[in-house]
Design a protein around this motif. Sequence first.
Motif, PDB file in Angstrom:
ATOM      1  N   ILE A   1       0.846  -1.194   0.000  1.00 40.56           N
ATOM      2  CA  ILE A   1       0.000   0.000   0.000  1.00 40.56           C
ATOM      3  C   ILE A   1       0.882   1.245   0.000  1.00 40.56           C
ATOM      4  CG2 ILE A   1      -1.695   1.352   1.303  1.00 40.56           C
ATOM      5  CD1 ILE A   1      -2.646  -1.327   2.514  1.00 40.56           C
ATOM      6  N   LEU A   2       1.895   1.240   0.857  1.00 39.34           N
ATOM      7  CA  LEU A   2       2.780   2.396   0.977  1.00 39.34           C
ATOM      8  C   LEU A   2       3.618   2.598  -0.276  1.00 39.34           C
ATOM      9  CD1 LEU A   2       3.908   1.794   4.656  1.00 39.34           C
ATOM     10  CD2 LEU A   2       2.060   3.247   3.819  1.00 39.34           C
TER      11      LEU A   2
ATOM     12  N   LYS B   1      -1.671  14.722 -10.331  1.00 34.69           N
ATOM     13  CA  LYS B   1      -3.042  14.729  -9.830  1.00 34.69           C
ATOM     14  C   LYS B   1      -3.991  14.406 -10.977  1.00 34.69           C
ATOM     15  CE  LYS B   1      -1.728  18.184  -6.435  1.00 34.69           C
ATOM     16  NZ  LYS B   1      -0.320  18.180  -6.748  1.00 34.69           N
ATOM     17  N   GLY B   2      -5.210  14.139 -10.632  1.00 36.54           N
ATOM     18  CA  GLY B   2      -6.198  13.835 -11.655  1.00 36.54           C
ATOM     19  C   GLY B   2      -7.205  12.838 -11.143  1.00 36.54           C
ATOM     20  N   GLU B   3      -8.212  12.607 -11.947  1.00 38.23           N
ATOM     21  CA  GLU B   3      -9.309  11.738 -11.543  1.00 38.23           C
ATOM     22  C   GLU B   3      -8.849  10.307 -11.273  1.00 38.23           C
ATOM     23  OE1 GLU B   3     -13.503  10.121 -13.334  1.00 38.23           O
ATOM     24  OE2 GLU B   3     -12.838  12.119 -13.909  1.00 38.23           O
ATOM     25  N   LEU B   4      -7.972   9.769 -12.128  1.00 38.76           N
ATOM     26  CA  LEU B   4      -7.515   8.395 -11.925  1.00 38.76           C
ATOM     27  C   LEU B   4      -6.671   8.261 -10.669  1.00 38.76           C
ATOM     28  CD1 LEU B   4      -6.650   7.302 -15.568  1.00 38.76           C
ATOM     29  CD2 LEU B   4      -8.631   6.661 -14.183  1.00 38.76           C
ATOM     30  N   ILE B   5      -5.832   9.259 -10.400  1.00 41.13           N
ATOM     31  CA  ILE B   5      -5.024   9.232  -9.178  1.00 41.13           C
ATOM     32  C   ILE B   5      -5.937   9.296  -7.958  1.00 41.13           C
ATOM     33  CG2 ILE B   5      -3.344  10.537  -7.808  1.00 41.13           C
ATOM     34  CD1 ILE B   5      -2.111   8.953 -10.118  1.00 41.13           C
ATOM     35  N   THR B   6      -6.942  10.159  -8.017  1.00 43.80           N
ATOM     36  CA  THR B   6      -7.887  10.270  -6.900  1.00 43.80           C
ATOM     37  C   THR B   6      -8.583   8.939  -6.666  1.00 43.80           C
ATOM     38  OG1 THR B   6      -8.207  12.620  -7.279  1.00 43.80           O
ATOM     39  CG2 THR B   6      -9.938  11.464  -6.065  1.00 43.80           C
ATOM     40  N   THR B   7      -9.011   8.278  -7.727  1.00 47.28           N
ATOM     41  CA  THR B   7      -9.670   6.981  -7.610  1.00 47.28           C
ATOM     42  C   THR B   7      -8.730   5.957  -6.975  1.00 47.28           C
ATOM     43  OG1 THR B   7     -11.031   7.453  -9.537  1.00 47.28           O
ATOM     44  CG2 THR B   7     -10.823   5.139  -8.904  1.00 47.28           C
ATOM     45  N   MET B   8      -7.465   5.973  -7.380  1.00 49.05           N
ATOM     46  CA  MET B   8      -6.508   5.034  -6.810  1.00 49.05           C
ATOM     47  C   MET B   8      -6.280   5.328  -5.324  1.00 49.05           C
ATOM     48  SD  MET B   8      -2.618   3.868  -7.788  1.00 49.05           S
ATOM     49  CE  MET B   8      -2.390   5.233  -8.818  1.00 49.05           C
ATOM     50  N   PHE B   9      -6.189   6.594  -4.959  1.00 48.56           N
ATOM     51  CA  PHE B   9      -5.978   6.927  -3.550  1.00 48.56           C
ATOM     52  C   PHE B   9      -7.186   6.565  -2.694  1.00 48.56           C
ATOM     53  CE2 PHE B   9      -2.156   9.233  -4.725  1.00 48.56           C
ATOM     54  CZ  PHE B   9      -1.344   8.980  -3.634  1.00 48.56           C
ATOM     55  N   VAL B  10      -8.370   6.638  -3.245  1.00 46.37           N
ATOM     56  CA  VAL B  10      -9.562   6.203  -2.498  1.00 46.37           C
ATOM     57  C   VAL B  10      -9.448   4.706  -2.195  1.00 46.37           C
ATOM     58  CG1 VAL B  10     -12.064   5.834  -2.637  1.00 46.37           C
ATOM     59  CG2 VAL B  10     -11.084   8.038  -3.308  1.00 46.37           C
ATOM     60  N   ALA B  11      -9.039   3.936  -3.196  1.00 44.63           N
ATOM     61  CA  ALA B  11      -8.877   2.490  -2.999  1.00 44.63           C
ATOM     62  C   ALA B  11      -7.758   2.203  -1.998  1.00 44.63           C
ATOM     63  CB  ALA B  11      -8.582   1.815  -4.333  1.00 44.63           C
ATOM     64  N   LEU B  12      -6.643   2.925  -2.103  1.00 50.13           N
ATOM     65  CA  LEU B  12      -5.539   2.737  -1.161  1.00 50.13           C
ATOM     66  C   LEU B  12      -5.961   3.095   0.263  1.00 50.13           C
ATOM     67  CD1 LEU B  12      -2.601   4.194  -3.270  1.00 50.13           C
ATOM     68  CD2 LEU B  12      -2.926   1.797  -2.624  1.00 50.13           C
TER      69      LEU B  12
END
Length: 79
Positions: A4-5, A16-27
């Motif tokens: 995860i880390l 930054k961007g929508e895909l990064i935000t989606t990945m960080f939500v999952a993380l």
Amino acid sequence: MRYILIIAHGAAYTGKGELITTMFVALATEAEYRIEDFNAQDVSNTAWAFAKADQNNKPLFAAMATVPAFKLIIPGHAM
């Protein structure tokens, strides 16, 4: 849990961007689930990665705040 880390650290550098935000939500979801396994370095690295990527995940930060103080002591460092 270490994966995860590693993913969060790498993603923090990509921008930054929508895909990064989606990945960080999952993380964040996975990190919250495994928060009892976190030590001081894990909390620090996770907080850094989310801040670097400008990801304000309040539930994750609240979960990190529950890590017991004895786990936040880094061996060899005075408190």
